[in-house]
Design a protein around this motif. Structure first.
Motif, short mmCIF file in Angstrom:
data_model
loop_
_atom_site.label_atom_id
_atom_site.label_comp_id
_atom_site.label_asym_id
_atom_site.label_seq_id
_atom_site.Cartn_x
_atom_site.Cartn_y
_atom_site.Cartn_z
N CYS A 1 0.91 -1.40 -0.11
CA CYS A 1 0.08 0.00 0.05
C CYS A 1 1.01 1.28 0.00
O CYS A 1 1.90 1.25 0.65
CB CYS A 1 -0.97 0.20 1.13
N GLY A 2 0.58 2.22 -0.69
CA GLY A 2 0.85 3.58 -0.66
C GLY A 2 0.38 4.11 0.81
O GLY A 2 -0.87 4.03 1.02
N ILE A 3 1.08 4.77 1.78
CA ILE A 3 0.86 5.55 2.98
C ILE A 3 0.70 7.01 2.70
O ILE A 3 2.11 7.49 2.69
CB ILE A 3 1.41 4.73 4.01
N LYS A 4 -0.18 7.83 3.26
CA LYS A 4 0.01 9.23 3.43
C LYS A 4 -0.63 9.42 4.77
O LYS A 4 -1.71 9.03 5.21
CB LYS A 4 -0.87 9.75 2.40
N VAL A 5 0.41 10.30 5.63
CA VAL A 5 -0.18 10.45 6.98
C VAL A 5 -0.20 12.13 7.05
O VAL A 5 0.76 12.69 6.91
CB VAL A 5 0.77 10.21 7.97
N TYR A 6 -1.44 12.53 7.66
CA TYR A 6 -1.69 14.10 7.66
C TYR A 6 -1.32 14.43 9.28
O TYR A 6 -1.92 13.61 10.16
CB TYR A 6 -3.11 14.48 7.50
N LYS B 1 -2.46 19.64 10.21
CA LYS B 1 -3.09 19.45 8.75
C LYS B 1 -1.92 19.23 7.69
O LYS B 1 -2.19 19.35 6.52
CB LYS B 1 -3.97 20.42 8.39
N LYS B 2 -0.72 19.39 8.17
CA LYS B 2 0.36 19.18 7.28
C LYS B 2 0.87 17.43 6.94
O LYS B 2 0.48 16.86 7.82
CB LYS B 2 1.78 19.73 7.75
N ILE B 3 1.14 17.15 5.63
CA ILE B 3 1.54 15.98 5.62
C ILE B 3 3.01 15.46 5.83
O ILE B 3 3.88 16.20 5.93
CB ILE B 3 1.46 15.89 3.75
N HIS B 4 2.86 14.51 6.61
CA HIS B 4 4.46 13.87 7.26
C HIS B 4 5.36 13.62 6.13
O HIS B 4 4.73 12.90 5.13
CB HIS B 4 4.25 12.79 8.06
N GLU B 5 6.46 14.03 6.16
CA GLU B 5 7.48 13.72 5.35
C GLU B 5 8.73 13.01 5.86
O GLU B 5 9.10 13.38 6.84
CB GLU B 5 7.81 15.00 4.44
N GLU B 6 9.31 12.17 5.04
CA GLU B 6 10.45 11.39 5.53
C GLU B 6 11.71 12.25 5.54
O GLU B 6 11.68 13.04 4.63
CB GLU B 6 10.57 10.01 4.84
N ASN B 7 12.57 12.00 6.27
CA ASN B 7 13.80 12.80 6.17
C ASN B 7 14.92 12.12 5.14
O ASN B 7 14.57 11.14 4.53
CB ASN B 7 14.55 12.80 7.45
N GLU B 8 15.87 12.55 4.70
CA GLU B 8 16.71 12.14 3.82
C GLU B 8 17.30 10.89 4.20
O GLU B 8 17.22 10.07 3.12
CB GLU B 8 17.61 13.05 3.68
N GLU B 9 17.70 10.68 5.46
CA GLU B 9 17.83 9.18 5.67
C GLU B 9 16.93 8.23 5.73
O GLU B 9 17.25 6.96 5.36
CB GLU B 9 18.28 9.23 7.24
N GLY B 10 15.62 8.57 5.70
CA GLY B 10 14.57 7.78 5.54
C GLY B 10 14.32 7.53 3.90
O GLY B 10 13.10 6.81 3.63
N GLY B 11 14.98 8.11 3.02
CA GLY B 11 14.74 7.85 1.62
C GLY B 11 14.31 9.07 0.82
O GLY B 11 13.86 9.01 -0.19
N LYS C 1 12.35 13.03 1.03
CA LYS C 1 10.93 13.53 1.29
C LYS C 1 9.92 13.18 0.36
O LYS C 1 10.31 13.00 -1.07
CB LYS C 1 11.22 15.12 1.24
N ALA C 2 8.77 12.84 0.73
CA ALA C 2 7.95 12.43 0.04
C ALA C 2 6.47 12.36 0.87
O ALA C 2 6.45 12.31 2.09
CB ALA C 2 8.10 10.59 -0.15
N SER C 3 5.37 12.70 0.17
CA SER C 3 4.08 13.12 0.63
C SER C 3 3.46 11.60 0.80
O SER C 3 2.66 11.29 1.70
CB SER C 3 3.17 13.95 0.01
N THR C 4 3.78 10.61 0.01
CA THR C 4 3.06 9.08 0.01
C THR C 4 4.41 8.24 -0.02
O THR C 4 5.16 8.25 -0.85
CB THR C 4 2.29 9.09 -1.29
N LEU C 5 4.53 7.28 1.16
CA LEU C 5 5.40 6.41 1.07
C LEU C 5 4.83 5.00 1.23
O LEU C 5 3.47 4.87 0.89
CB LEU C 5 5.69 6.62 2.75
#
Length: 249
Positions: free
Chosen positions: A186-191, A195-205, A207-211
């Protein structure tokens, strides 16, 4: 006939929600000038509930609605009989049609407004494209995740009608806790609560709005409601997928 620009609103309707059979969520979107409209529906069997959200000058006005579904026709009724204000156009009729256009769905409703080709006021059909729900729409149809007493995790199996369908869940959590969502395939998006979208840091791959597959946020920086959106990321949409939500201190 060319449709007047004055009668092209923004709409939001929802995609099939995983859970009980025949439970659906759909989302349709279109934008016009200085206002936008979102319609949010949760369809269970032949019954529909949701709201029509008018966004104008930075403010949202929500119109609650109920309805019935027969084939591809949604017949809606607004609370208090008050139709949404989409001026300078007007909504005409409460029977909306969901149609397929190529590989996408569209929502068609009737509106009354000025046709600038003929310079006359007339009733015409306005089509709205399928989309990802807005935050206001998500909060209207999100399904709360229930944790058993003493448990830090909740598990469920989900299926998707197609690769465009989103499943939306809400989770209450405190600052300092950890949130993990495991949804392989599944693609996962977390608000976040702000109301902002969670973004992964660079170490986590990066920035991306959908993981994909797994999202972990630790420690949480905000107390409040987190919205989780899940979408089939490939393969057979009807395939059952196990999803696990975890909240730990």
């Amino acid at each position: 006939m060319k449709r007047s620009l004055l009668i092209v609103p923004v709409v939001l309707l929802i995609n099939l929600l995983c859970g009980a059979a025949w439970s659906q969520e759909k989302c349709f979107r279109s934008e016009w000038l200085q206002q936008s409209h979102h319609i949010v529906f949760k369809i269970n069997g032949t019954n529909a509930t949701g709201r029509f959200i008018v966004s104008r000058d930075g403010e949202d006005t929500a119109y609650d609605l109920t309805g019935t579904v027969k084939a591809n026709i949604l017949t809606v009724k607004f609370a208090g009989g008050k139709m949404p204000d989409i001026s300078p156009s007007e909504m005409r009729g409460t029977a909306w049609t969901i149609l397929s256009k190529g590989t996408e769905e569209i929502l068609r409703i009737k509106v009354y407004g000025k046709n600038y080709t003929t310079n006359k006021y007339e009733v015409s059909s306005a089509d709205y494209k399928s989309c990802t729900p807005s935050y206001a729409g998500l909060t209207a149809i999100a399904k709360p995740v229930a944790f058993a007493k003493g448990s830090t995790s909740a598990k469920m199996n989900l299926t998707f009608a197609d690769n465009n369908e989103w499943k939306v869940f809400s989770i209450s959590a405190r600052k300092g806790q950890s949130l993990t969502v495991e949804a392989y395939g599944c693609g996962i998006k977390v608000y976040l609560p702000d109301k902002k979208i969670h973004e992964e840091n660079e170490e986590g791959g990066g920035k991306a709005s959908t993981l994909l597959d797994v999202v972990s946020i630790f420690p949480l920086q905000q107390t409040g409601t987190y919205l989780v959106m899940l979408q089939n990321a490939g393969g057979q949409p009807q395939r059952s997928r196990e999803v696990i939500f975890k909240i730990t201190d």
